[in-house]
Design an enzyme around this catalytic site. Structure first.
Site, PDB file in Angstrom:
ATOM      1  N   PRO A  60       0.784  -1.233   0.000  1.00 53.72           N
ATOM      2  CA  PRO A  60       0.000   0.000   0.000  1.00 53.72           C
ATOM      3  C   PRO A  60       0.821   1.290   0.000  1.00 53.72           C
ATOM      4  O   PRO A  60       1.819   1.397   0.704  1.00 53.72           O
ATOM      5  CB  PRO A  60      -0.836  -0.107   1.289  1.00 53.72           C
ATOM      6  CG  PRO A  60      -0.179  -1.155   2.103  1.00 53.72           C
ATOM      7  CD  PRO A  60       0.481  -2.088   1.146  1.00 53.72           C
ATOM      8  N   ASN A  61       0.334   2.215  -0.796  1.00 52.23           N
ATOM      9  CA  ASN A  61       0.849   3.583  -0.920  1.00 52.23           C
ATOM     10  C   ASN A  61       2.162   3.688  -1.683  1.00 52.23           C
ATOM     11  O   ASN A  61       2.610   4.790  -1.980  1.00 52.23           O
ATOM     12  CB  ASN A  61       0.990   4.261   0.452  1.00 52.23           C
ATOM     13  CG  ASN A  61      -0.342   4.416   1.147  1.00 52.23           C
ATOM     14  OD1 ASN A  61      -1.285   4.916   0.542  1.00 52.23           O
ATOM     15  ND2 ASN A  61      -0.456   3.962   2.381  1.00 52.23           N
ATOM     16  N   ARG A  97       5.377  12.385  -2.627  1.00 52.96           N
ATOM     17  CA  ARG A  97       5.407  12.956  -1.281  1.00 52.96           C
ATOM     18  C   ARG A  97       6.524  12.309  -0.477  1.00 52.96           C
ATOM     19  O   ARG A  97       7.045  11.277  -0.852  1.00 52.96           O
ATOM     20  CB  ARG A  97       4.071  12.716  -0.569  1.00 52.96           C
ATOM     21  CG  ARG A  97       2.951  13.605  -1.099  1.00 52.96           C
ATOM     22  CD  ARG A  97       1.599  13.142  -0.604  1.00 52.96           C
ATOM     23  NE  ARG A  97       1.635  12.740   0.792  1.00 52.96           N
ATOM     24  CZ  ARG A  97       0.820  11.838   1.327  1.00 52.96           C
ATOM     25  NH1 ARG A  97      -0.068  11.230   0.581  1.00 52.96           N
ATOM     26  NH2 ARG A  97       0.885  11.546   2.597  1.00 52.96           N
ATOM     27  N   TYR A 141      11.527   8.583   1.257  1.00 49.16           N
ATOM     28  CA  TYR A 141      11.399   7.542   0.234  1.00 49.16           C
ATOM     29  C   TYR A 141      12.052   7.892  -1.108  1.00 49.16           C
ATOM     30  O   TYR A 141      11.973   7.107  -2.056  1.00 49.16           O
ATOM     31  CB  TYR A 141       9.917   7.212   0.026  1.00 49.16           C
ATOM     32  CG  TYR A 141       9.249   6.705   1.286  1.00 49.16           C
ATOM     33  CD1 TYR A 141       9.712   5.560   1.922  1.00 49.16           C
ATOM     34  CD2 TYR A 141       8.171   7.389   1.856  1.00 49.16           C
ATOM     35  CE1 TYR A 141       9.120   5.098   3.088  1.00 49.16           C
ATOM     36  CE2 TYR A 141       7.568   6.934   3.018  1.00 49.16           C
ATOM     37  CZ  TYR A 141       8.053   5.789   3.633  1.00 49.16           C
ATOM     38  OH  TYR A 141       7.473   5.335   4.791  1.00 49.16           O
ATOM     39  N   ASN A 166       7.897  -5.720  -0.998  1.00 47.43           N
ATOM     40  CA  ASN A 166       7.892  -4.621  -0.031  1.00 47.43           C
ATOM     41  C   ASN A 166       6.439  -4.528   0.449  1.00 47.43           C
ATOM     42  O   ASN A 166       5.596  -3.939  -0.226  1.00 47.43           O
ATOM     43  CB  ASN A 166       8.335  -3.308  -0.665  1.00 47.43           C
ATOM     44  CG  ASN A 166       8.398  -2.176   0.369  1.00 47.43           C
ATOM     45  OD1 ASN A 166       7.845  -2.304   1.465  1.00 47.43           O
ATOM     46  ND2 ASN A 166       9.044  -1.080   0.008  1.00 47.43           N
ATOM     47  N   ALA A 179       3.219  -0.812   4.797  1.00 53.57           N
ATOM     48  CA  ALA A 179       2.702  -0.784   6.176  1.00 53.57           C
ATOM     49  C   ALA A 179       2.258  -2.161   6.666  1.00 53.57           C
ATOM     50  O   ALA A 179       2.266  -2.424   7.875  1.00 53.57           O
ATOM     51  CB  ALA A 179       1.549   0.211   6.270  1.00 53.57           C
ATOM     52  N   HIS A 211       4.222  -4.526   9.226  1.00 54.27           N
ATOM     53  CA  HIS A 211       4.176  -4.449  10.687  1.00 54.27           C
ATOM     54  C   HIS A 211       2.881  -5.021  11.275  1.00 54.27           C
ATOM     55  O   HIS A 211       2.733  -5.073  12.491  1.00 54.27           O
ATOM     56  CB  HIS A 211       4.348  -2.982  11.118  1.00 54.27           C
ATOM     57  CG  HIS A 211       5.378  -2.262  10.300  1.00 54.27           C
ATOM     58  ND1 HIS A 211       6.712  -2.593  10.353  1.00 54.27           N
ATOM     59  CD2 HIS A 211       5.276  -1.255   9.366  1.00 54.27           C
ATOM     60  CE1 HIS A 211       7.386  -1.816   9.505  1.00 54.27           C
ATOM     61  NE2 HIS A 211       6.546  -1.001   8.890  1.00 54.27           N
ATOM     62  N   ASP A 229       1.519 -15.547   6.563  1.00 57.92           N
ATOM     63  CA  ASP A 229       1.026 -16.926   6.410  1.00 57.92           C
ATOM     64  C   ASP A 229       1.004 -17.348   4.939  1.00 57.92           C
ATOM     65  O   ASP A 229       1.318 -18.502   4.607  1.00 57.92           O
ATOM     66  CB  ASP A 229      -0.395 -17.056   6.990  1.00 57.92           C
ATOM     67  CG  ASP A 229      -0.403 -17.104   8.510  1.00 57.92           C
ATOM     68  OD1 ASP A 229       0.682 -17.228   9.120  1.00 57.92           O
ATOM     69  OD2 ASP A 229      -1.500 -17.009   9.098  1.00 57.92           O
ATOM     70  N   GLU A 267      12.413  -9.693   1.557  1.00 59.11           N
ATOM     71  CA  GLU A 267      11.674  -8.475   1.948  1.00 59.11           C
ATOM     72  C   GLU A 267      12.567  -7.249   1.756  1.00 59.11           C
ATOM     73  O   GLU A 267      13.723  -7.244   2.175  1.00 59.11           O
ATOM     74  CB  GLU A 267      11.245  -8.590   3.413  1.00 59.11           C
ATOM     75  CG  GLU A 267      10.477  -7.367   3.898  1.00 59.11           C
ATOM     76  CD  GLU A 267       9.789  -7.619   5.228  1.00 59.11           C
ATOM     77  OE1 GLU A 267       8.993  -8.583   5.321  1.00 59.11           O
ATOM     78  OE2 GLU A 267      10.048  -6.858   6.176  1.00 59.11           O
ATOM     79  N   HIS A 280      12.822  -2.908   2.080  1.00 57.48           N
ATOM     80  CA  HIS A 280      12.306  -1.614   2.534  1.00 57.48           C
ATOM     81  C   HIS A 280      13.200  -0.503   2.015  1.00 57.48           C
ATOM     82  O   HIS A 280      14.422  -0.588   2.128  1.00 57.48           O
ATOM     83  CB  HIS A 280      12.214  -1.554   4.065  1.00 57.48           C
ATOM     84  CG  HIS A 280      11.232  -2.537   4.584  1.00 57.48           C
ATOM     85  ND1 HIS A 280       9.875  -2.364   4.408  1.00 57.48           N
ATOM     86  CD2 HIS A 280      11.385  -3.727   5.188  1.00 57.48           C
ATOM     87  CE1 HIS A 280       9.246  -3.417   4.906  1.00 57.48           C
ATOM     88  NE2 HIS A 280      10.142  -4.256   5.377  1.00 57.48           N
ATOM     89  N   LEU A 281      12.556   0.516   1.468  1.00 55.49           N
ATOM     90  CA  LEU A 281      13.308   1.670   0.962  1.00 55.49           C
ATOM     91  C   LEU A 281      14.027   2.364   2.110  1.00 55.49           C
ATOM     92  O   LEU A 281      15.209   2.700   2.013  1.00 55.49           O
ATOM     93  CB  LEU A 281      12.338   2.653   0.287  1.00 55.49           C
ATOM     94  CG  LEU A 281      11.685   2.147  -1.002  1.00 55.49           C
ATOM     95  CD1 LEU A 281      10.388   2.902  -1.256  1.00 55.49           C
ATOM     96  CD2 LEU A 281      12.632   2.296  -2.162  1.00 55.49           C
ATOM     97  N   SER A 282      13.293   2.590   3.188  1.00 53.22           N
ATOM     98  CA  SER A 282      13.870   3.271   4.355  1.00 53.22           C
ATOM     99  C   SER A 282      14.441   2.236   5.322  1.00 53.22           C
ATOM    100  O   SER A 282      14.122   1.049   5.231  1.00 53.22           O
ATOM    101  CB  SER A 282      12.778   4.091   5.057  1.00 53.22           C
ATOM    102  OG  SER A 282      11.749   3.237   5.540  1.00 53.22           O
ATOM    103  N   ARG A 332      13.687   4.083  12.496  1.00 49.57           N
ATOM    104  CA  ARG A 332      12.484   4.923  12.475  1.00 49.57           C
ATOM    105  C   ARG A 332      11.645   4.689  13.742  1.00 49.57           C
ATOM    106  O   ARG A 332      12.187   4.309  14.775  1.00 49.57           O
ATOM    107  CB  ARG A 332      11.691   4.647  11.187  1.00 49.57           C
ATOM    108  CG  ARG A 332      12.517   4.986   9.925  1.00 49.57           C
ATOM    109  CD  ARG A 332      11.713   4.830   8.661  1.00 49.57           C
ATOM    110  NE  ARG A 332      10.586   5.762   8.621  1.00 49.57           N
ATOM    111  CZ  ARG A 332       9.595   5.692   7.718  1.00 49.57           C
ATOM    112  NH1 ARG A 332       9.603   4.740   6.798  1.00 49.57           N
ATOM    113  NH2 ARG A 332       8.615   6.573   7.731  1.00 49.57           N
ATOM    114  N   ARG A 355       7.739   0.497  13.520  1.00 51.00           N
ATOM    115  CA  ARG A 355       8.268   0.013  12.230  1.00 51.00           C
ATOM    116  C   ARG A 355       9.413  -0.974  12.416  1.00 51.00           C
ATOM    117  O   ARG A 355       9.864  -1.612  11.467  1.00 51.00           O
ATOM    118  CB  ARG A 355       8.763   1.184  11.384  1.00 51.00           C
ATOM    119  CG  ARG A 355       7.662   2.101  10.918  1.00 51.00           C
ATOM    120  CD  ARG A 355       8.173   3.117   9.910  1.00 51.00           C
ATOM    121  NE  ARG A 355       7.336   4.289   9.896  1.00 51.00           N
ATOM    122  CZ  ARG A 355       6.230   4.418   9.142  1.00 51.00           C
ATOM    123  NH1 ARG A 355       5.863   3.470   8.329  1.00 51.00           N
ATOM    124  NH2 ARG A 355       5.514   5.528   9.210  1.00 51.00           N
TER     125      ARG A 355
END
Ligand code: CA2
Length: 145
Positions: free
Chosen positions: A9-10, A17, A22, A74, A77, A80, A87, A98, A100-102, A107, A111
């Site tokens: 998501p997002n 933004r 990111y 990725n 959200a 977490h 599963d 997995e 993650h950009l950040s 953080r 997270r």
């Protein structure tokens, strides 16, 4: 060798933004780079999927069985919170990395915990878009061995 690159998501908003966290590249830019980089390995095919919906991500992972040799994800959200995605990854038993950009460990506390990473062979966090390229390298090497 077929690899599914899955974004949660997002991440479709990348480049619009929060560039300080990111970066400024769009998801399409990242996908183009992954595709370009995949050509340096022989016989590697890539498919991309992005969804803002947990159930759709679960469905995509379930349908990956028999179709893909590996997954790069990725979960955004859902990293977490999502026992369902964790599963699904376990159920299909497809080696999954997995990304993650950040740097999620640098953080907010919420997270720092990844539920989905429990089902993955490894995690790369904090290197921006290059994390996807590193993830592809590691996954291809893992699958070749
Ligand atoms: O660092 C990552 O890659 C994350 O998976 C990104 C997620 C975040 O919830 C995770 O904790 C870490 C958020 C993706 C949202 O991306 C946006 C991009 C542009 C504008 C707004 C959100």
């Amino acid at each position: 060798m077929k690899i599914l690159v899955l974004n949660g998501p997002n991440l479709n908003l990348l480049g619009t933004r929060e560039p300080e966290i990111y970066g400024t590249v769009t998801l399409l830019d990242i996908e183009k780079e992954i595709l370009e980089y995949s050509k340096s390995f022989s016989g590697v095919e890539i498919e991309f999927f992005q969804s803002n919906h947990e159930g759709e991500i679960v469905d995509k992972i379930q349908s990956a069985k028999e179709l893909y040799n590996g997954i790069i994800i990725n979960p955004a959200a859902y990293t977490h919170t999502s026992v369902a995605i964790a599963d699904a990854i376990k159920a299909v038993n497809i080696p999954t990395v997995e990304i993650h950009l950040s740097n999620i460990n640098a953080r907010e506390d919420f997270r720092k915990k990844s539920i989905t990473a429990l089902s993955c062979i490894g995690q790369i966090s904090g290197f921006g878009k290059n994390g996807y390229l590193a993830g592809l390298f590691c996954l291809v090497k893992y699958l070749e061995n």
